[in-house]
Design a protein around this motif. Structure first.
Motif, PDB file in Angstrom:
ATOM      1  N   ARG A   7       0.848  -1.202   0.000  1.00 60.31           N
ATOM      2  CA  ARG A   7       0.000   0.000   0.000  1.00 60.31           C
ATOM      3  C   ARG A   7       0.871   1.235   0.000  1.00 60.31           C
ATOM      4  O   ARG A   7       2.020   1.230   0.450  1.00 60.31           O
ATOM      5  N   ALA A   9       0.489   5.016   1.541  1.00 65.78           N
ATOM      6  CA  ALA A   9      -0.384   5.601   2.571  1.00 65.78           C
ATOM      7  C   ALA A   9      -0.045   7.055   2.853  1.00 65.78           C
ATOM      8  O   ALA A   9       0.404   7.396   3.950  1.00 65.78           O
ATOM      9  N   GLU A  43      -4.102   8.647   4.866  1.00 59.16           N
ATOM     10  CA  GLU A  43      -3.969   8.745   6.314  1.00 59.16           C
ATOM     11  C   GLU A  43      -4.348  10.171   6.696  1.00 59.16           C
ATOM     12  O   GLU A  43      -3.501  11.039   6.893  1.00 59.16           O
ATOM     13  N   TYR A 195      -1.750   7.872  14.645  1.00 62.78           N
ATOM     14  CA  TYR A 195      -1.278   7.293  13.386  1.00 62.78           C
ATOM     15  C   TYR A 195      -0.863   5.829  13.574  1.00 62.78           C
ATOM     16  O   TYR A 195      -1.197   4.959  12.770  1.00 62.78           O
ATOM     17  N   ARG A 213       7.723   1.698   3.044  1.00 63.90           N
ATOM     18  CA  ARG A 213       7.653   3.101   3.460  1.00 63.90           C
ATOM     19  C   ARG A 213       9.061   3.612   3.765  1.00 63.90           C
ATOM     20  O   ARG A 213      10.025   2.848   3.780  1.00 63.90           O
TER      21      ARG A 213
HETATM   22  N1  GLU Z   1       1.154   8.528   6.407  1.00 69.27           N
HETATM   23  C1  GLU Z   1       2.554   8.364   6.600  1.00 69.27           C
HETATM   24  C2  GLU Z   1       3.279   9.489   5.899  1.00 69.27           C
HETATM   25  O1  GLU Z   1       2.741  10.101   5.002  1.00 69.27           O
HETATM   26  C3  GLU Z   1       3.051   7.028   6.055  1.00 69.27           C
HETATM   27  C4  GLU Z   1       2.896   5.953   7.039  1.00 69.27           C
HETATM   28  C5  GLU Z   1       3.198   4.547   6.554  1.00 69.27           C
HETATM   29  O2  GLU Z   1       3.457   4.322   5.357  1.00 69.27           O
HETATM   30  O3  GLU Z   1       3.116   3.648   7.389  1.00 69.27           O
HETATM   31  O4  GLU Z   1       4.411   9.757   6.253  1.00 69.27           O
END
Ligand code: GLU
Length: 280
Positions: A7, A9, A43, A195, A213
């Motif tokens: 994914r 995010a 998110e 988060y 990530r």
């Molecule tokens: N939403 C987070 C960000 O934009 C990413 C978190 C993740 O990939 O677990 O930094």
């Protein structure tokens, strides 16, 4: 490898930049190479900073890059009540306590961590308070000492495939105590969910096999592994990738419009060139 689900995010609080593009392309390519699935998740639990127009812009940039996802984008903001309801087993087990420390402290603690911004370990001011003492506006914190005691006989570990930390990682409870501490999971009056928590639920619900990530989140993975064990959620494989940096070695933040994908697009750069720029 069958069953690979990855994914991307993003938090829709700014434009997609080169660093995001790298993360999205890497996760996408990993899923496609394995004949697996690639998903998109917004998110957006920070309701003040997340904007619908950023979601639309991110979707447009990702599509321009040639990415397609295998389900409609998941939006965390629609799930906040559901996430908080799923905390009940932790309340029943006596692992959470109400906390009335300031909003500023808590808001900072709830945001996704950022490089260069040290995680503040909570000093434990409200740790003695029972749940029966919960007042409107209180946040809920995890009592990490109790949580680790409850998990004393479990294998707290995760497997990493990213180049910098390749291999099995076993959690060190003492390190978790000194570096993570009692994190905030939920704050009712502002309907904010941490988060760490939302992401742990979503990775499980979306059947994510590999979390791809940025390296900046590697040090926070133990928090998610602890939450996964407490909430009986599976632990995915993690793949933390290097961050794309600017010429001065500074990480490209979302507000760094200089490296925004939209700007490259406007200048006539092609998706293939973006791939080359991030080293793919
Ligand atoms: N939403 C987070 C960000 O934009 C990413 C978190 C993740 O990939 O677990 O930094």
């Amino acid at each position: 490898m069958a069953g690979v689900v990855t994914r991307f995010a993003p938090s829709p609080t700014g434009p997609l930049h080169l660093g995001h593009a790298y993360s999205a392309l890497l996760g996408h390519d990993m899923a496609r190479a394995a004949g697996g699935r690639f998903l998109l998740r917004f998110e957006d639990t920070d309701l003040q900073r997340s904007k619908p127009e950023w979601k639309a812009a991110i979707v447009e940039d990702l599509q321009w890059l040639g990415l397609r996802w295998d389900a409609p984008p998941h939006q965390q903001s629609l799930q906040i009540a559901a996430y908080s309801a799923r905390l009940q087993p932790l309340i029943d087990a006596g692992l959470l306590y109400p906390c009335s420390c300031t909003r500023g402290d808590i808001r900072a603690a709830l945001a996704a961590p950022q490089e260069g911004v040290a995680h503040q370990v909570y000093p434990g001011t409200c740790r003695h308070r029972p749940m029966a003492d919960r007042r409107p506006g209180d946040a809920l914190r995890l009592n990490l000492t109790k949580a680790l005691a409850a998990l004393a006989h479990e294998n707290l570990e995760f497997f990493e495939t990213g180049p910098a930390h390749d291999g099995q990682h076993r959690l060190d409870p003492a390190k978790a105590q000194s570096q993570i501490g009692d994190i905030v999971l939920y704050r009712k009056d502002e309907e904010i969910v941490a988060y760490f928590l939302a992401s742990a639920f979503d990775d499980a619900d979306q059947g994510i096999s590999h979390v791809v990530r940025g390296e900046d989140l590697f040090d926070f993975t133990p928090i998610q592994v602890i939450l996964q064990h407490l909430l009986r959620l599976p632990t995915p494989i993690y793949h933390h990738h290097a961050l794309i940096r600017d010429d001065q070695g500074k990480r490209l933040a979302k507000r760094d419009d200089a490296r925004a994908i939209a700007k490259y697009r406007a200048e006539g750069v092609t998706p293939a060139e973006i791939r080359r720029m991030v080293g793919l």
